[in-house]
Design a protein around this motif. Structure first.
Motif, PDB file in Angstrom:
ATOM      1  N   GLY A  46      -6.831   0.293  -0.584  1.00 37.19           N
ATOM      2  CA  GLY A  46      -5.929  -0.067  -1.672  1.00 37.19           C
ATOM      3  C   GLY A  46      -4.723  -0.790  -1.097  1.00 37.19           C
ATOM      4  O   GLY A  46      -4.781  -1.359  -0.002  1.00 37.19           O
ATOM      5  N   ASP A 100       1.571  -0.882  -2.904  1.00 35.06           N
ATOM      6  CA  ASP A 100       2.208  -1.195  -4.191  1.00 35.06           C
ATOM      7  C   ASP A 100       1.448  -0.617  -5.372  1.00 35.06           C
ATOM      8  O   ASP A 100       1.976  -0.590  -6.493  1.00 35.06           O
ATOM      9  CB  ASP A 100       2.311  -2.712  -4.379  1.00 35.06           C
ATOM     10  N   ASP A 101       0.213  -0.164  -5.138  1.00 32.14           N
ATOM     11  CA  ASP A 101      -0.624   0.299  -6.243  1.00 32.14           C
ATOM     12  C   ASP A 101      -0.720   1.809  -6.323  1.00 32.14           C
ATOM     13  O   ASP A 101      -1.717   2.365  -6.792  1.00 32.14           O
ATOM     14  CB  ASP A 101      -2.014  -0.330  -6.146  1.00 32.14           C
ATOM     15  N   TYR A 157       0.798   4.585  -8.498  1.00 31.99           N
ATOM     16  CA  TYR A 157       1.471   4.648  -9.797  1.00 31.99           C
ATOM     17  C   TYR A 157       1.503   6.082 -10.316  1.00 31.99           C
ATOM     18  O   TYR A 157       0.562   6.851 -10.093  1.00 31.99           O
ATOM     19  CB  TYR A 157       0.724   3.822 -10.855  1.00 31.99           C
ATOM     20  N   ASN A 205      -4.098  -6.107  -9.279  1.00 33.97           N
ATOM     21  CA  ASN A 205      -3.085  -5.075  -9.503  1.00 33.97           C
ATOM     22  C   ASN A 205      -3.331  -4.470 -10.887  1.00 33.97           C
ATOM     23  O   ASN A 205      -4.221  -4.911 -11.628  1.00 33.97           O
ATOM     24  CB  ASN A 205      -1.671  -5.635  -9.374  1.00 33.97           C
ATOM     25  N   ALA A 206      -2.554  -3.469 -11.239  1.00 31.36           N
ATOM     26  CA  ALA A 206      -2.816  -2.725 -12.471  1.00 31.36           C
ATOM     27  C   ALA A 206      -2.710  -3.613 -13.709  1.00 31.36           C
ATOM     28  O   ALA A 206      -3.531  -3.511 -14.631  1.00 31.36           O
ATOM     29  CB  ALA A 206      -1.853  -1.547 -12.587  1.00 31.36           C
TER      30      ALA A 206
END
Length: 345
Positions: free
Chosen positions: A235, A238-239, A241, A291-292
């Motif tokens: 991953g 930054d991901d 969450y 990204n999300a």
């Protein structure tokens, strides 16, 4: 390379295989295809395959390959909880046996689809590959067991690698709704509610299935010494969450929806953040693309395109545990999750 992909008809495998073929690898699949009635969209790319339960693999099935990419298994916590003994048998013991057979017949590389579920109740700390295991489910325990046992098989001729995937998301021919981002977008699209069953505080690292596939390809193409008996969190940093942050993203992507928390929602003990610096440092060919927000947009467009309904979303077709329970109830599977030969599937 000549590549064997176990679980090639699963959620990740159906995305990974076309990417392998695009790189001109010779690919063979091995899968019992428990979810053959669960295809989303246009279908699955056909490749030579062995239709067999991972527990029944023989040495002849794995002979002659340069690398095995091992994805097959019960794919999540609810399925793992259905029968913990079966989870241990399928996800743990059969995986270790597969690696033993691979070593026996001279397969040089073995790349295992592990999980950040290994860290389980990890809390707020950013966890790297040296962090302690703390699995809280039979699924997580099975992944830890495989890593520990298969790592002992490593030698000059057999090189295992362990890819600890963050929570997957994204569109697949074998789509799943029992994954957090896929689920939240489906709730938003079919009901107008971004429905959260916890209090929204738990941390979860997420990664798109295409990026998981890129990690497998980068690992198999890497110099042996770079990945020999190594584990990698898959991953990007930054991901990581909080669930509520993912819900807010979905609310922004799907028009007219609102975030809603379950009245009885509490904290989820599955809470962890992971450090993915190692894979980006050691495998420069691994270049994650998603990204999300982009993932939520992809999912929303796919649900629109197929006209997803609440009945489908909440039904058995795209929920692994519900589908398995249906096959058991109809007598198509026996209690050991094997196809009954006399029953048409």
């Amino acid at each position: 390379m000549r590549v064997l992909v176990t679980g090639h008809k699963g959620y990740i495998g159906t995305v990974l295989v076309p990417m392998l073929l695009a790189q001109q690898h010779e690919v063979v699949g091995l899968d019992s295809d428990l979810f053959e009635r669960c295809t989303f969209g246009e279908g699955i790319e056909a490749i030579p395959e062995i239709r067999k339960d991972i527990r029944d693999v023989e040495a002849s099935d794995v002979e002659g390959y340069d690398v095995i990419l091992h994805l097959a298994g019960l794919s999540n916590d609810p399925l793992g909880n259905l029968n913990p003994n079966l989870t241990a048998e399928i996800n743990y013991r059969a995986s270790v046996r597969l690696a033993q057979l691979a070593k026996q017949v001279g397969v040089g590389r073995f790349i295992f689809s592990s999980s950040c579920s290994n860290y389980g109740a990890g809390g707020e700390e950013l966890l790297n590959e040296e962090s302690a295991f703390n699995p809280v489910t039979p699924y997580g325990e099975s992944k830890v067991g495989v890593e520990k046992d298969v790592s002992q098989l490593a030698d000059d001729n057999f090189s295992p690698t362990f890819l600890r995937n963050a929570t997957a998301y994204g569109v697949s021919p074998r789509l799943r709704f029992d994954l957090v981002l896929n689920n939240l977008v489906a709730w938003a699209f079919t009901t107008g509610r971004v429905y959260i069953k916890s209090d929204g505080t738990p941390w979860r690292p997420i990664v798109h299935i295409e990026d998981i596939s890129r990690a497998f390809i980068a690992a198999m193409n890497a110099p042996r010494e770079a990945v020999h008996n190594e584990a990698f969190n898959v991953g990007r940093n930054d991901d990581n969450y909080r669930i509520r942050e993912l819900a807010d993203i979905v609310e922004e992507v799907v028009p007219g929806c609102k975030v809603e928390y379950a009245e009885d929602g509490g904290p989820d003990k599955r809470c962890y953040r992971v450090d993915c610096s190692k894979i980006l440092r050691v495998l420069p060919d691994f270049k994650p693309q998603w990204n999300a927000r982009r993932g939520a947009e992809e999912l929303y467009a796919a649900y629109q395109n197929i006209g997803l309904t609440l009945e489908e979303f909440e039904g058995e077709k795209y929920k692994r545990i519900a589908h398995i329970q249906s096959l058991l109830g109809s007598g198509k599977l026996d209690g050991d999750l094997r196809w009954k030969a006399a029953v048409s599937v």
